[in-house]
Write a protein that holds these residues in place. Structure first.
Motif, PDB file in Angstrom:
ATOM      1  N   UNK A  81       0.792  -1.230   0.000  1.00 20.14           N
ATOM      2  CA  UNK A  81       0.000   0.000   0.000  1.00 20.14           C
ATOM      3  C   UNK A  81       0.821   1.276   0.000  1.00 20.14           C
ATOM      4  N   UNK A  82       2.138   1.172   0.263  1.00 20.52           N
ATOM      5  CA  UNK A  82       2.982   2.371   0.228  1.00 20.52           C
ATOM      6  C   UNK A  82       3.131   2.818  -1.229  1.00 20.52           C
ATOM      7  N   UNK A  83       2.689   4.036  -1.585  1.00 26.92           N
ATOM      8  CA  UNK A  83       2.768   4.476  -2.990  1.00 26.92           C
ATOM      9  C   UNK A  83       4.216   4.621  -3.457  1.00 26.92           C
ATOM     10  N   UNK A  84       4.503   4.110  -4.637  1.00 26.25           N
ATOM     11  CA  UNK A  84       5.830   4.215  -5.243  1.00 26.25           C
ATOM     12  C   UNK A  84       5.661   4.811  -6.634  1.00 26.25           C
ATOM     13  N   UNK A  85       6.353   5.928  -6.885  1.00 25.93           N
ATOM     14  CA  UNK A  85       6.370   6.555  -8.208  1.00 25.93           C
ATOM     15  C   UNK A  85       7.710   6.220  -8.849  1.00 25.93           C
ATOM     16  N   UNK A  86       7.686   5.571 -10.009  1.00 23.78           N
ATOM     17  CA  UNK A  86       8.920   5.207 -10.696  1.00 23.78           C
ATOM     18  C   UNK A  86       9.290   6.267 -11.727  1.00 23.78           C
ATOM     19  N   UNK A  87      10.602   6.527 -11.829  1.00 26.18           N
ATOM     20  CA  UNK A  87      11.123   7.582 -12.707  1.00 26.18           C
ATOM     21  C   UNK A  87      12.187   6.974 -13.622  1.00 26.18           C
ATOM     22  N   UNK A  88      12.183   7.359 -14.898  1.00 23.79           N
ATOM     23  CA  UNK A  88      13.228   6.884 -15.797  1.00 23.79           C
ATOM     24  C   UNK A  88      13.447   7.871 -16.938  1.00 23.79           C
ATOM     25  N   UNK A  89      14.651   7.856 -17.452  1.00 27.79           N
ATOM     26  CA  UNK A  89      14.982   8.673 -18.617  1.00 27.79           C
ATOM     27  C   UNK A  89      14.842   7.880 -19.907  1.00 27.79           C
ATOM     28  N   UNK A  90      14.449   6.603 -19.800  1.00 33.27           N
ATOM     29  CA  UNK A  90      14.349   5.742 -20.981  1.00 33.27           C
ATOM     30  C   UNK A  90      12.936   5.168 -21.095  1.00 33.27           C
ATOM     31  N   UNK A  91      11.961   6.003 -20.840  1.00 33.52           N
ATOM     32  CA  UNK A  91      10.586   5.533 -20.767  1.00 33.52           C
ATOM     33  C   UNK A  91       9.950   5.264 -22.118  1.00 33.52           C
ATOM     34  N   UNK A  92       9.072   4.306 -22.135  1.00 31.13           N
ATOM     35  CA  UNK A  92       8.219   4.034 -23.288  1.00 31.13           C
ATOM     36  C   UNK A  92       6.922   3.438 -22.741  1.00 31.13           C
ATOM     37  N   UNK A  93       5.966   3.225 -23.598  1.00 24.44           N
ATOM     38  CA  UNK A  93       4.647   2.780 -23.144  1.00 24.44           C
ATOM     39  C   UNK A  93       4.710   1.400 -22.501  1.00 24.44           C
ATOM     40  N   UNK A  94       5.583   0.515 -23.022  1.00 22.71           N
ATOM     41  CA  UNK A  94       5.693  -0.823 -22.452  1.00 22.71           C
ATOM     42  C   UNK A  94       6.231  -0.762 -21.026  1.00 22.71           C
ATOM     43  N   UNK A  95       7.220   0.116 -20.794  1.00 16.73           N
ATOM     44  CA  UNK A  95       7.783   0.237 -19.455  1.00 16.73           C
ATOM     45  C   UNK A  95       6.762   0.837 -18.480  1.00 16.73           C
ATOM     46  N   UNK A  96       5.997   1.803 -18.961  1.00 13.82           N
ATOM     47  CA  UNK A  96       4.954   2.408 -18.121  1.00 13.82           C
ATOM     48  C   UNK A  96       3.913   1.357 -17.737  1.00 13.82           C
ATOM     49  N   UNK A  97       3.517   0.544 -18.700  1.00 14.41           N
ATOM     50  CA  UNK A  97       2.542  -0.513 -18.425  1.00 14.41           C
ATOM     51  C   UNK A  97       3.090  -1.500 -17.399  1.00 14.41           C
ATOM     52  N   UNK A  98       4.367  -1.853 -17.578  1.00  9.77           N
ATOM     53  CA  UNK A  98       4.983  -2.798 -16.647  1.00  9.77           C
ATOM     54  C   UNK A  98       5.004  -2.213 -15.233  1.00  9.77           C
ATOM     55  N   UNK A  99       5.380  -0.931 -15.128  1.00 13.06           N
ATOM     56  CA  UNK A  99       5.450  -0.286 -13.815  1.00 13.06           C
ATOM     57  C   UNK A  99       4.105  -0.326 -13.108  1.00 13.06           C
ATOM     58  N   UNK A 100       3.052   0.036 -13.808  1.00 12.07           N
ATOM     59  CA  UNK A 100       1.721   0.077 -13.208  1.00 12.07           C
ATOM     60  C   UNK A 100       1.213  -1.337 -12.915  1.00 12.07           C
ATOM     61  N   UNK A 101       1.520  -2.284 -13.793  1.00 12.30           N
ATOM     62  CA  UNK A 101       1.090  -3.666 -13.583  1.00 12.30           C
ATOM     63  C   UNK A 101       1.751  -4.257 -12.351  1.00 12.30           C
ATOM     64  N   UNK A 102       3.006  -3.876 -12.095  1.00 14.06           N
ATOM     65  CA  UNK A 102       3.738  -4.429 -10.956  1.00 14.06           C
ATOM     66  C   UNK A 102       3.461  -3.677  -9.660  1.00 14.06           C
ATOM     67  N   UNK A 103       2.587  -2.664  -9.734  1.00 12.48           N
ATOM     68  CA  UNK A 103       2.147  -2.030  -8.484  1.00 12.48           C
ATOM     69  C   UNK A 103       2.611  -0.621  -8.247  1.00 12.48           C
ATOM     70  N   UNK A 104       3.266   0.006  -9.224  1.00 17.50           N
ATOM     71  CA  UNK A 104       3.664   1.401  -9.050  1.00 17.50           C
ATOM     72  C   UNK A 104       2.423   2.288  -9.022  1.00 17.50           C
ATOM     73  N   UNK A 105       2.465   3.329  -8.186  1.00 14.34           N
ATOM     74  CA  UNK A 105       1.330   4.257  -8.107  1.00 14.34           C
ATOM     75  C   UNK A 105       1.307   5.190  -9.306  1.00 14.34           C
ATOM     76  N   UNK A 106       2.512   5.500  -9.863  1.00 19.14           N
ATOM     77  CA  UNK A 106       2.601   6.419 -10.993  1.00 19.14           C
ATOM     78  C   UNK A 106       3.936   6.217 -11.685  1.00 19.14           C
ATOM     79  N   UNK A 107       4.109   6.919 -12.814  1.00 21.67           N
ATOM     80  CA  UNK A 107       5.294   6.719 -13.654  1.00 21.67           C
ATOM     81  C   UNK A 107       5.665   8.064 -14.265  1.00 21.67           C
ATOM     82  N   UNK A 108       6.951   8.451 -14.175  1.00 18.52           N
ATOM     83  CA  UNK A 108       7.428   9.733 -14.722  1.00 18.52           C
ATOM     84  C   UNK A 108       8.608   9.468 -15.645  1.00 18.52           C
ATOM     85  N   UNK A 109       8.647  10.189 -16.761  1.00 19.17           N
ATOM     86  CA  UNK A 109       9.811  10.105 -17.640  1.00 19.17           C
ATOM     87  C   UNK A 109      10.613  11.401 -17.567  1.00 19.17           C
ATOM     88  N   UNK A 110      11.923  11.255 -17.653  1.00 25.54           N
ATOM     89  CA  UNK A 110      12.817  12.408 -17.691  1.00 25.54           C
ATOM     90  C   UNK A 110      12.953  12.887 -19.139  1.00 25.54           C
TER      91      UNK A 110
END
Length: 345
Positions: A81-110
């Motif tokens: 339940x602890x919210x985790x926002x993942x950040x990356x400089x190499x983001x794409x839609x597949x990585x965003x989907x993976x992050x949210x599927x694995x339980x990330x609260x949000x996703x940010x790209x640099x």
């Protein structure tokens, strides 16, 4: 001086191996009145999560050693339940989907606008607060349903119970007294209490001509009667909240020496809750009034149970039973009787 007390401030953990990115975000968040903790790698971040009441985590994905996805998995195990926002400089839609599927609260790209990070934090914390409230309400409703189920089952049992009045409540109280003395707590203690209360629920399935027969049962009738633990077990297994209690219902007539039923289990094969319960059941049988005799004292029950240690009862549980002062047993019994009188008034 800030108008926001430290207890009201949100605690944010930043995990990023990029010193400049980490310190820039720290500066912005501290300026926004957050309490900020920072780690240069995932292992350090997990140490901070173990030691601090972190409210939200912002973590880079690509770091030396443990990466952001691995950190997320560890956090989900340690602090669900602890919210985790993942950040990356190499983001794409597949990585965003993976992050949210694995339980990330949000996703940010640099690159990102660092001034917008507090808005994202508040959005996710508010969402988590609403989810927690919703979960609490659902839990409360579920508990009400569980209580209603227990009351309905106990009411049904009482209509079929040929034992003395209040038997189920007394044996449950006696069983809880011993279980607590053994250091049992939490979900295991709750399961033991429910199993003790509903130990004879399977008698609902015993035909009236057998259950209420005034004389001794014949062999064929005993075969049917001895199935009531199995019937009760099957009933409990159909109700999620009662499944942990089902083994006690199934094995409450087993004996330490293997001469019990329905399966003739012996020794430690018998679940601990059932071993505790069997002593409670005997205490109540000895000390309760019956049409043909007056109830005997706790001291007499102690003497009888001590004689049967190693045969009918687990000798270690008998030792614990004998270590509890007589006054304590009498207090528990009186409390149950007083409670029944108040409900009846």
């Amino acid at each position: 001086m800030s108008s926001i007390s430290e207890s009201q401030q949100r605690r944010v953990l930043i995990v990023d191996d990029d010193d400049l990115a980490r310190e820039t975000m720290r500066f912005v968040l501290e300026d926004a009145k957050y309490i900020v903790f920072a780690a240069s790698n995932a292992a350090e971040g997990l140490t901070l999560i173990d030691s601090q009441p972190i409210d939200i985590v912002l973590s880079d994905i690509f770091m030396p050693g443990m990466n952001g996805f691995e950190l997320l998995a560890n956090i989900n195990r340690k602090r669900p339940g602890l919210p985790v926002i993942l950040i990356t400089g190499f983001g794409n839609i597949e990585m965003a989907r993976r992050a949210l599927k694995e339980g990330a609260a949000d996703f940010i790209t640099k690159p990102y606008n660092v001034q917008e990070i507090p808005i994202m934090i508040e959005r996710n914390l508010t969402r988590r607060t609403l989810e927690t409230k919703r979960e609490d309400l659902l839990h409360e409703e579920l508990q009400k349903t569980y209580r209603a189920t227990m009351e309905a089952l106990l009411a049904a049992l009482n209509t079929r119970d040929t034992e003395t009045e209040g038997h189920s409540e007394r044996v449950a109280a006696y069983t809880m007294l011993m279980a607590r003395q053994m250091g049992i707590e939490g979900d295991e203690l709750t399961a033991i209490e429910r199993g003790a209360l509903l130990h004879d629920i399977g008698k609902i399935g015993v035909p009236d001509n057998i259950l209420y027969k005034p004389g001794p049962l014949d062999d064929a009738e005993w075969v049917i009667m001895k199935q009531h633990p199995v019937v009760g077990y099957r009933m409990c297994m159909k109700v999620d909240m009662l499944r942990p209690a089902a083994p006690i219902v199934l094995h409450h007539h087993e004996r330490w020496d293997g001469a019990g039923y329905p399966y003739g289990l012996s020794g430690d094969e018998i679940p601990l809750g059932a071993r505790i319960f069997s002593i409670s059941d005997t205490v109540d049988a000895i000390t309760s009034d019956r049409p043909y005799r007056q109830g005997r004292s706790i001291e007499e029950a102690q003497a009888e149970i001590e004689k049967c240690a190693g045969a009918q009862f687990d000798p270690e549980v008998v030792k614990l039973f004998l270590s509890i002062p007589v006054e304590q047993w009498e207090q528990v019994r009186s409390a149950i009787m007083d409670g029944r009188e108040k409900r009846a008034a």
